[in-house]
Write a protein that holds these residues in place. Structure first.
Motif, PDB file in Angstrom:
ATOM      1  N   LEU A  24       0.834  -1.203   0.000  1.00 12.64           N
ATOM      2  CA  LEU A  24       0.000   0.000   0.000  1.00 12.64           C
ATOM      3  C   LEU A  24       0.867   1.249   0.000  1.00 12.64           C
ATOM      4  N   GLY A  25       1.954   1.237   0.760  1.00 13.18           N
ATOM      5  CA  GLY A  25       2.865   2.379   0.756  1.00 13.18           C
ATOM      6  C   GLY A  25       3.419   2.648  -0.633  1.00 13.18           C
ATOM      7  N   SER A  26       3.766   1.594  -1.353  1.00 12.36           N
ATOM      8  CA  SER A  26       4.278   1.748  -2.723  1.00 12.36           C
ATOM      9  C   SER A  26       3.200   2.277  -3.648  1.00 12.36           C
ATOM     10  N   VAL A  27       1.974   1.815  -3.447  1.00 10.04           N
ATOM     11  CA  VAL A  27       0.853   2.304  -4.260  1.00 10.04           C
ATOM     12  C   VAL A  27       0.643   3.797  -4.030  1.00 10.04           C
ATOM     13  N   LEU A  28       0.700   4.213  -2.774  1.00 10.43           N
ATOM     14  CA  LEU A  28       0.519   5.630  -2.447  1.00 10.43           C
ATOM     15  C   LEU A  28       1.644   6.481  -3.025  1.00 10.43           C
ATOM     16  N   ARG A  29       2.860   5.963  -3.004  1.00 11.73           N
ATOM     17  CA  ARG A  29       3.993   6.695  -3.564  1.00 11.73           C
ATOM     18  C   ARG A  29       3.817   6.868  -5.083  1.00 11.73           C
ATOM     19  N   ALA A  30       3.427   5.799  -5.747  1.00 10.98           N
ATOM     20  CA  ALA A  30       3.214   5.866  -7.197  1.00 10.98           C
ATOM     21  C   ALA A  30       2.045   6.786  -7.539  1.00 10.98           C
ATOM     22  N   ASP A  31       1.021   6.723  -6.719  1.00 10.71           N
ATOM     23  CA  ASP A  31      -0.154   7.567  -6.930  1.00 10.71           C
ATOM     24  C   ASP A  31       0.217   9.041  -6.822  1.00 10.71           C
ATOM     25  N   ALA A  32       1.055   9.373  -5.835  1.00 12.00           N
ATOM     26  CA  ALA A  32       1.496  10.762  -5.678  1.00 12.00           C
ATOM     27  C   ALA A  32       2.364  11.196  -6.852  1.00 12.00           C
ATOM     28  N   TRP A  33       3.191  10.300  -7.352  1.00 10.73           N
ATOM     29  CA  TRP A  33       4.046  10.619  -8.503  1.00 10.73           C
ATOM     30  C   TRP A  33       3.185  11.001  -9.705  1.00 10.73           C
ATOM     31  N   VAL A  34       2.116  10.250  -9.919  1.00  9.95           N
ATOM     32  CA  VAL A  34       1.208  10.540 -11.032  1.00  9.95           C
ATOM     33  C   VAL A  34       0.462  11.850 -10.778  1.00  9.95           C
ATOM     34  N   ALA A  35      -0.040  12.024  -9.558  1.00 12.08           N
ATOM     35  CA  ALA A  35      -0.817  13.218  -9.226  1.00 12.08           C
ATOM     36  C   ALA A  35       0.004  14.483  -9.389  1.00 12.08           C
ATOM     37  N   GLU A  36       1.298  14.425  -9.044  1.00 13.04           N
ATOM     38  CA  GLU A  36       2.150  15.603  -9.150  1.00 13.04           C
ATOM     39  C   GLU A  36       2.280  16.065 -10.592  1.00 13.04           C
ATOM     40  N   LEU A  49      -0.243  15.930  -2.034  1.00 15.73           N
ATOM     41  CA  LEU A  49       1.188  15.682  -2.200  1.00 15.73           C
ATOM     42  C   LEU A  49       1.947  15.848  -0.892  1.00 15.73           C
ATOM     43  N   GLU A  50       1.581  16.851  -0.112  1.00 15.50           N
ATOM     44  CA  GLU A  50       2.243  17.057   1.170  1.00 15.50           C
ATOM     45  C   GLU A  50       1.980  15.887   2.115  1.00 15.50           C
ATOM     46  N   ALA A  51       0.798  15.302   2.021  1.00 17.58           N
ATOM     47  CA  ALA A  51       0.429  14.206   2.918  1.00 17.58           C
ATOM     48  C   ALA A  51       1.416  13.052   2.854  1.00 17.58           C
ATOM     49  N   VAL A  52       1.902  12.735   1.664  1.00 20.58           N
ATOM     50  CA  VAL A  52       2.750  11.550   1.492  1.00 20.58           C
ATOM     51  C   VAL A  52       4.156  11.890   1.018  1.00 20.58           C
ATOM     52  N   ALA A  53       4.534  13.157   1.106  1.00 22.51           N
ATOM     53  CA  ALA A  53       5.828  13.584   0.572  1.00 22.51           C
ATOM     54  C   ALA A  53       6.993  12.955   1.312  1.00 22.51           C
ATOM     55  N   ARG A  54       6.884  12.794   2.619  1.00 21.79           N
ATOM     56  CA  ARG A  54       7.995  12.277   3.423  1.00 21.79           C
ATOM     57  C   ARG A  54       7.754  10.876   3.949  1.00 21.79           C
ATOM     58  N   SER A  55       6.506  10.474   4.043  1.00 21.39           N
ATOM     59  CA  SER A  55       6.179   9.156   4.573  1.00 21.39           C
ATOM     60  C   SER A  55       4.770   8.778   4.129  1.00 21.39           C
ATOM     61  N   ARG A  56       4.549   7.500   3.959  1.00 21.57           N
ATOM     62  CA  ARG A  56       3.211   6.997   3.675  1.00 21.57           C
ATOM     63  C   ARG A  56       2.603   6.364   4.933  1.00 21.57           C
ATOM     64  N   SER A  57       3.346   6.424   6.033  1.00 18.65           N
ATOM     65  CA  SER A  57       2.933   5.756   7.262  1.00 18.65           C
ATOM     66  C   SER A  57       1.588   6.249   7.777  1.00 18.65           C
ATOM     67  N   GLY A  58       1.340   7.555   7.691  1.00 17.29           N
ATOM     68  CA  GLY A  58       0.096   8.100   8.214  1.00 17.29           C
ATOM     69  C   GLY A  58      -1.114   7.493   7.548  1.00 17.29           C
ATOM     70  N   ALA A  59      -1.101   7.454   6.222  1.00 20.00           N
ATOM     71  CA  ALA A  59      -2.240   6.921   5.483  1.00 20.00           C
ATOM     72  C   ALA A  59      -2.396   5.426   5.699  1.00 20.00           C
TER      73      ALA A  59
END
Length: 314
Positions: free
Chosen positions: A181-193, A226-236
Protein backbone atom coordinates in the motif's frame (compact mmCIF):
# COMPACT_ATOMS: atom_id res chain seq x y z
CA UNK A 1 2.73 16.28 28.32
CA UNK A 2 4.78 17.90 25.55
CA UNK A 3 7.99 19.78 26.02
CA UNK A 4 8.30 23.39 24.98
CA UNK A 5 7.49 23.69 21.26
CA UNK A 6 10.05 24.78 18.72
CA UNK A 7 8.84 27.02 15.94
CA UNK A 8 9.99 27.19 12.36
CA UNK A 9 9.33 30.28 10.33
CA UNK A 10 10.15 28.64 7.03
CA UNK A 11 7.19 28.25 4.73
CA UNK A 12 6.15 25.03 3.02
CA UNK A 13 5.68 25.39 -0.73
CA UNK A 14 4.90 22.04 -2.38
CA UNK A 15 5.33 21.83 -6.14
CA UNK A 16 1.58 21.63 -6.60
CA UNK A 17 1.04 24.89 -4.75
CA UNK A 18 3.30 27.09 -6.82
CA UNK A 19 1.48 29.47 -9.06
CA UNK A 20 -1.63 29.59 -6.87
CA UNK A 21 -3.89 32.21 -8.34
CA UNK A 22 -5.71 33.42 -5.23
CA UNK A 23 -5.12 34.23 -1.60
CA UNK A 24 -6.64 30.89 -0.62
CA UNK A 25 -4.11 28.89 -2.62
CA UNK A 26 -1.21 31.07 -1.58
CA UNK A 27 -1.98 30.90 2.13
CA UNK A 28 -2.19 27.12 2.09
CA UNK A 29 1.19 26.95 0.41
CA UNK A 30 3.10 29.41 2.59
CA UNK A 31 1.70 29.15 6.13
CA UNK A 32 4.53 29.04 8.68
CA UNK A 33 5.04 25.66 10.31
CA UNK A 34 5.46 25.22 14.06
CA UNK A 35 6.48 22.01 15.77
CA UNK A 36 6.03 20.43 19.18
CA UNK A 37 8.08 17.54 20.58
CA UNK A 38 6.24 14.92 22.62
CA UNK A 39 7.57 12.56 25.27
CA UNK A 40 8.35 9.64 22.96
CA UNK A 41 10.65 11.86 20.90
CA UNK A 42 8.31 12.45 17.99
CA UNK A 43 7.68 15.84 16.41
CA UNK A 44 4.20 17.05 15.45
CA UNK A 45 3.90 19.89 12.94
CA UNK A 46 1.10 22.40 12.76
CA UNK A 47 0.19 25.67 11.06
CA UNK A 48 -2.23 28.47 11.89
CA UNK A 49 -4.72 30.29 9.69
CA UNK A 50 -7.16 33.13 10.17
CA UNK A 51 -7.22 35.48 13.16
CA UNK A 52 -4.29 34.85 15.56
CA UNK A 53 -6.33 36.35 18.40
CA UNK A 54 -9.57 34.65 17.44
CA UNK A 55 -11.70 31.85 18.87
CA UNK A 56 -9.60 28.66 18.53
CA UNK A 57 -10.60 25.71 16.35
CA UNK A 58 -8.40 22.66 15.80
CA UNK A 59 -8.72 21.21 12.29
CA UNK A 60 -8.30 17.50 11.48
CA UNK A 61 -7.46 16.82 7.83
CA UNK A 62 -8.62 13.81 5.84
CA UNK A 63 -7.01 10.45 5.07
CA UNK A 64 -4.60 11.02 3.44
CA UNK A 65 -4.13 14.72 4.09
CA UNK A 66 -2.13 17.45 5.76
CA UNK A 67 -2.34 20.79 7.53
CA UNK A 68 -2.45 22.50 4.12
CA UNK A 69 -6.12 21.63 3.58
CA UNK A 70 -7.11 24.13 6.28
CA UNK A 71 -6.05 26.84 3.85
CA UNK A 72 -9.42 26.39 2.17
CA UNK A 73 -11.05 27.77 5.32
CA UNK A 74 -8.67 30.64 5.96
CA UNK A 75 -10.88 33.35 4.37
CA UNK A 76 -13.79 32.29 6.57
CA UNK A 77 -11.55 32.04 9.64
CA UNK A 78 -10.26 35.56 9.05
CA UNK A 79 -13.72 36.98 8.38
CA UNK A 80 -15.32 35.42 11.45
CA UNK A 81 -12.50 35.88 13.93
CA UNK A 82 -11.40 32.26 14.24
CA UNK A 83 -7.89 31.07 15.03
CA UNK A 84 -7.69 27.92 12.93
CA UNK A 85 -4.93 25.51 13.98
CA UNK A 86 -4.24 22.55 11.68
CA UNK A 87 -1.78 19.79 12.50
CA UNK A 88 -0.25 16.99 10.46
CA UNK A 89 -1.24 13.78 12.20
CA UNK A 90 1.66 11.32 12.73
CA UNK A 91 3.18 10.07 9.49
CA UNK A 92 1.77 12.92 7.39
CA UNK A 93 3.47 16.06 6.14
CA UNK A 94 6.16 17.14 8.59
CA UNK A 95 4.98 15.05 11.55
CA UNK A 96 6.98 11.98 12.51
CA UNK A 97 5.33 8.57 12.06
CA UNK A 98 3.64 6.71 14.90
CA UNK A 99 2.81 3.42 13.15
CA UNK A 100 1.48 1.67 16.27
CA UNK A 101 -1.08 4.38 17.04
CA UNK A 102 -4.81 3.77 17.25
CA UNK A 103 -7.74 6.12 16.75
CA UNK A 104 -7.73 6.66 20.53
CA UNK A 105 -4.20 8.08 20.39
CA UNK A 106 -5.44 11.09 18.42
CA UNK A 107 -6.44 12.81 21.65
CA UNK A 108 -2.94 12.85 23.13
CA UNK A 109 -1.45 14.20 19.90
CA UNK A 110 -4.12 16.87 19.60
CA UNK A 111 -3.68 17.87 23.25
CA UNK A 112 0.05 18.32 22.65
CA UNK A 113 -0.71 20.72 19.80
CA UNK A 114 -3.20 22.66 21.92
CA UNK A 115 -0.65 22.93 24.71
CA UNK A 116 2.03 24.14 22.30
CA UNK A 117 -0.35 26.76 20.91
CA UNK A 118 -1.31 27.76 24.48
CA UNK A 119 -4.96 26.91 23.93
CA UNK A 120 -6.93 25.56 26.88
CA UNK A 121 -10.25 24.78 25.18
CA UNK A 122 -11.08 24.66 21.47
CA UNK A 123 -13.68 23.65 18.98
CA UNK A 124 -12.77 20.76 16.69
CA UNK A 125 -13.48 20.38 12.98
CA UNK A 126 -12.84 16.97 11.44
CA UNK A 127 -13.03 16.38 7.70
CA UNK A 128 -13.52 12.93 6.15
CA UNK A 129 -11.17 10.43 7.83
CA UNK A 130 -10.12 13.14 10.26
CA UNK A 131 -13.56 13.02 11.85
CA UNK A 132 -12.69 9.78 13.68
CA UNK A 133 -9.72 11.50 15.30
CA UNK A 134 -11.69 14.63 16.15
CA UNK A 135 -14.39 12.56 17.87
CA UNK A 136 -11.76 10.52 19.72
CA UNK A 137 -10.14 13.71 20.98
CA UNK A 138 -13.48 15.05 22.23
CA UNK A 139 -14.49 11.77 23.86
CA UNK A 140 -11.18 11.20 25.64
CA UNK A 141 -10.31 14.84 26.43
CA UNK A 142 -13.73 16.43 26.99
CA UNK A 143 -12.23 19.13 29.21
CA UNK A 144 -10.33 20.50 26.18
CA UNK A 145 -13.27 20.59 23.75
CA UNK A 146 -16.52 22.53 23.61
CA UNK A 147 -17.79 21.58 20.15
CA UNK A 148 -17.13 19.14 17.32
CA UNK A 149 -18.07 19.71 13.70
CA UNK A 150 -17.90 16.49 11.68
CA UNK A 151 -17.67 17.50 8.02
CA UNK A 152 -18.20 14.76 5.41
CA UNK A 153 -17.08 12.34 8.10
CA UNK A 154 -16.66 8.60 7.92
CA UNK A 155 -18.57 6.15 10.12
CA UNK A 156 -17.12 3.41 12.33
CA UNK A 157 -17.16 -0.06 10.74
CA UNK A 158 -20.15 -1.23 12.79
CA UNK A 159 -22.27 1.44 11.05
CA UNK A 160 -20.62 1.29 7.62
CA UNK A 161 -22.96 -0.94 5.67
CA UNK A 162 -22.73 1.16 2.51
CA UNK A 163 -18.96 1.71 2.35
CA UNK A 164 -17.68 1.79 -1.22
CA UNK A 165 -15.43 -0.95 -2.59
CA UNK A 166 -12.29 1.22 -2.82
CA UNK A 167 -12.06 2.04 0.92
CA UNK A 168 -12.58 -1.61 1.76
CA UNK A 169 -9.74 -2.61 -0.56
CA UNK A 170 -7.42 0.00 0.95
CA UNK A 171 -8.23 -1.15 4.48
CA UNK A 172 -7.57 -4.76 3.53
CA UNK A 173 -4.26 -3.86 1.93
CA UNK A 174 -3.25 -1.81 4.99
CA UNK A 175 -3.83 -4.86 7.19
CA UNK A 176 -2.33 -7.56 4.99
CA UNK A 177 0.25 -5.79 2.82
CA UNK A 178 1.17 -2.37 4.30
CA UNK A 179 4.41 -2.09 2.33
CA UNK A 180 2.52 -2.68 -0.91
CA UNK A 181 0.00 0.00 0.00
CA UNK A 182 2.87 2.38 0.76
CA UNK A 183 4.28 1.75 -2.72
CA UNK A 184 0.85 2.30 -4.26
CA UNK A 185 0.52 5.63 -2.45
CA UNK A 186 3.99 6.69 -3.56
CA UNK A 187 3.21 5.87 -7.20
CA UNK A 188 -0.15 7.57 -6.93
CA UNK A 189 1.50 10.76 -5.68
CA UNK A 190 4.05 10.62 -8.50
CA UNK A 191 1.21 10.54 -11.03
CA UNK A 192 -0.82 13.22 -9.23
CA UNK A 193 2.15 15.60 -9.15
CA UNK A 194 2.39 15.47 -12.94
CA UNK A 195 -1.29 15.96 -13.61
CA UNK A 196 -3.47 19.04 -13.28
CA UNK A 197 -5.09 19.93 -9.95
CA UNK A 198 -8.45 18.83 -11.38
CA UNK A 199 -7.23 15.23 -11.30
CA UNK A 200 -6.68 15.43 -7.55
CA UNK A 201 -10.06 17.05 -7.06
CA UNK A 202 -11.84 14.22 -8.88
CA UNK A 203 -11.13 11.94 -5.89
CA UNK A 204 -13.48 14.00 -3.73
CA UNK A 205 -16.20 15.05 -6.15
CA UNK A 206 -19.21 13.44 -7.81
CA UNK A 207 -20.49 13.65 -11.36
CA UNK A 208 -23.90 14.21 -9.80
CA UNK A 209 -22.82 17.77 -8.96
CA UNK A 210 -22.75 20.04 -12.01
CA UNK A 211 -20.54 22.70 -10.49
CA UNK A 212 -17.00 23.68 -11.39
CA UNK A 213 -14.42 23.54 -8.60
CA UNK A 214 -12.55 26.89 -8.48
CA UNK A 215 -8.91 26.78 -9.53
CA UNK A 216 -7.66 27.97 -6.14
CA UNK A 217 -9.56 25.22 -4.35
CA UNK A 218 -8.18 22.59 -6.73
CA UNK A 219 -4.66 23.92 -6.17
CA UNK A 220 -4.97 23.52 -2.40
CA UNK A 221 -6.44 20.02 -2.72
CA UNK A 222 -3.54 18.91 -4.90
CA UNK A 223 -0.95 20.49 -2.59
CA UNK A 224 -2.59 18.79 0.39
CA UNK A 225 -2.48 15.38 -1.27
CA UNK A 226 1.19 15.68 -2.20
CA UNK A 227 2.24 17.06 1.17
CA UNK A 228 0.43 14.21 2.92
CA UNK A 229 2.75 11.55 1.49
CA UNK A 230 5.83 13.58 0.57
CA UNK A 231 7.99 12.28 3.42
CA UNK A 232 6.18 9.16 4.57
CA UNK A 233 3.21 7.00 3.68
CA UNK A 234 2.93 5.76 7.26
CA UNK A 235 0.10 8.10 8.21
CA UNK A 236 -2.24 6.92 5.48
CA UNK A 237 -1.35 3.23 5.85
CA UNK A 238 -1.92 3.39 9.60
CA UNK A 239 -5.25 5.17 9.31
CA UNK A 240 -6.68 3.01 6.53
CA UNK A 241 -6.09 0.10 8.90
CA UNK A 242 -7.22 1.61 12.20
CA UNK A 243 -10.37 3.42 11.08
CA UNK A 244 -11.61 0.20 9.45
CA UNK A 245 -11.35 -1.55 12.83
CA UNK A 246 -13.08 -0.85 16.14
CA UNK A 247 -12.40 2.79 17.07
CA UNK A 248 -12.58 2.09 20.80
CA UNK A 249 -13.80 5.52 21.83
CA UNK A 250 -16.51 6.12 24.46
CA UNK A 251 -19.14 7.92 22.40
CA UNK A 252 -21.38 8.25 25.46
CA UNK A 253 -18.87 10.74 26.88
CA UNK A 254 -19.85 13.24 24.21
CA UNK A 255 -23.39 13.39 25.55
CA UNK A 256 -22.40 13.23 29.23
CA UNK A 257 -19.95 16.11 28.79
CA UNK A 258 -22.56 18.16 26.93
CA UNK A 259 -20.22 18.65 23.97
CA UNK A 260 -22.02 20.12 20.98
CA UNK A 261 -21.60 17.62 18.11
CA UNK A 262 -22.79 18.56 14.64
CA UNK A 263 -22.50 16.39 11.54
CA UNK A 264 -22.51 18.11 8.15
CA UNK A 265 -22.97 15.71 5.26
CA UNK A 266 -23.74 15.94 1.56
CA UNK A 267 -26.53 13.85 0.10
CA UNK A 268 -24.40 12.85 -2.92
CA UNK A 269 -21.22 12.04 -1.03
CA UNK A 270 -19.81 8.87 -2.64
CA UNK A 271 -16.71 8.81 -0.41
CA UNK A 272 -18.66 8.57 2.84
CA UNK A 273 -22.25 7.40 2.21
CA UNK A 274 -24.95 9.37 3.98
CA UNK A 275 -26.79 6.20 5.00
CA UNK A 276 -23.82 5.09 7.12
CA UNK A 277 -23.59 8.48 8.77
CA UNK A 278 -27.29 8.48 9.63
CA UNK A 279 -26.82 5.21 11.53
CA UNK A 280 -23.78 6.61 13.30
CA UNK A 281 -25.50 9.84 14.35
CA UNK A 282 -28.38 7.84 15.81
CA UNK A 283 -25.88 6.29 18.24
CA UNK A 284 -25.02 9.72 19.68
CA UNK A 285 -28.27 11.00 21.25
CA UNK A 286 -27.22 14.64 21.48
CA UNK A 287 -25.68 14.88 17.99
CA UNK A 288 -27.27 16.87 15.18
CA UNK A 289 -27.15 15.94 11.49
CA UNK A 290 -27.32 18.62 8.83
CA UNK A 291 -27.75 17.30 5.30
CA UNK A 292 -26.46 19.50 2.48
CA UNK A 293 -28.45 19.03 -0.70
CA UNK A 294 -26.40 18.56 -3.86
CA UNK A 295 -23.10 18.38 -1.98
CA UNK A 296 -20.44 15.74 -2.52
CA UNK A 297 -17.36 15.11 -0.34
CA UNK A 298 -15.40 18.24 -1.28
CA UNK A 299 -18.39 20.57 -1.60
CA UNK A 300 -19.47 19.60 1.90
CA UNK A 301 -16.14 20.91 3.18
CA UNK A 302 -16.24 24.13 1.17
CA UNK A 303 -19.86 24.80 2.12
CA UNK A 304 -20.11 23.53 5.69
CA UNK A 305 -16.61 24.51 6.81
CA UNK A 306 -17.19 28.27 6.62
CA UNK A 307 -20.61 27.85 8.23
CA UNK A 308 -19.11 25.99 11.18
CA UNK A 309 -16.49 28.72 11.69
CA UNK A 310 -19.09 31.48 11.47
CA UNK A 311 -21.23 29.79 14.10
CA UNK A 312 -18.30 29.75 16.51
CA UNK A 313 -18.58 33.49 16.96
CA UNK A 314 -22.32 34.07 16.57
Amino acid sequence: MPTQPSTSRSATTPAAATGASTATGASAATADVSTVSVDDGRTIAYAEYGDPDGDPVLFFHGTPGSRLLAGLLEPAATEHGVRLVAHDRPGYGRSDPQPDRTVRDAGANAAAVLDAAEIETAGLAGFSGGSAHALATAALHPDRVDRVDVIAGIAPPEFAESTARAPRLLAGMARRAPSVLGSVLRADAWVAERRSPSAAVSRYTSDAVDETVPDDVATVVKADLLEAVARSRSGAVTEFRTTAAEWGIPLETLSKAAIDVRFHHGDVDANAPLADVRRFVAAIPTAELRVLEGADHLRTLTRAGPTALRERTE
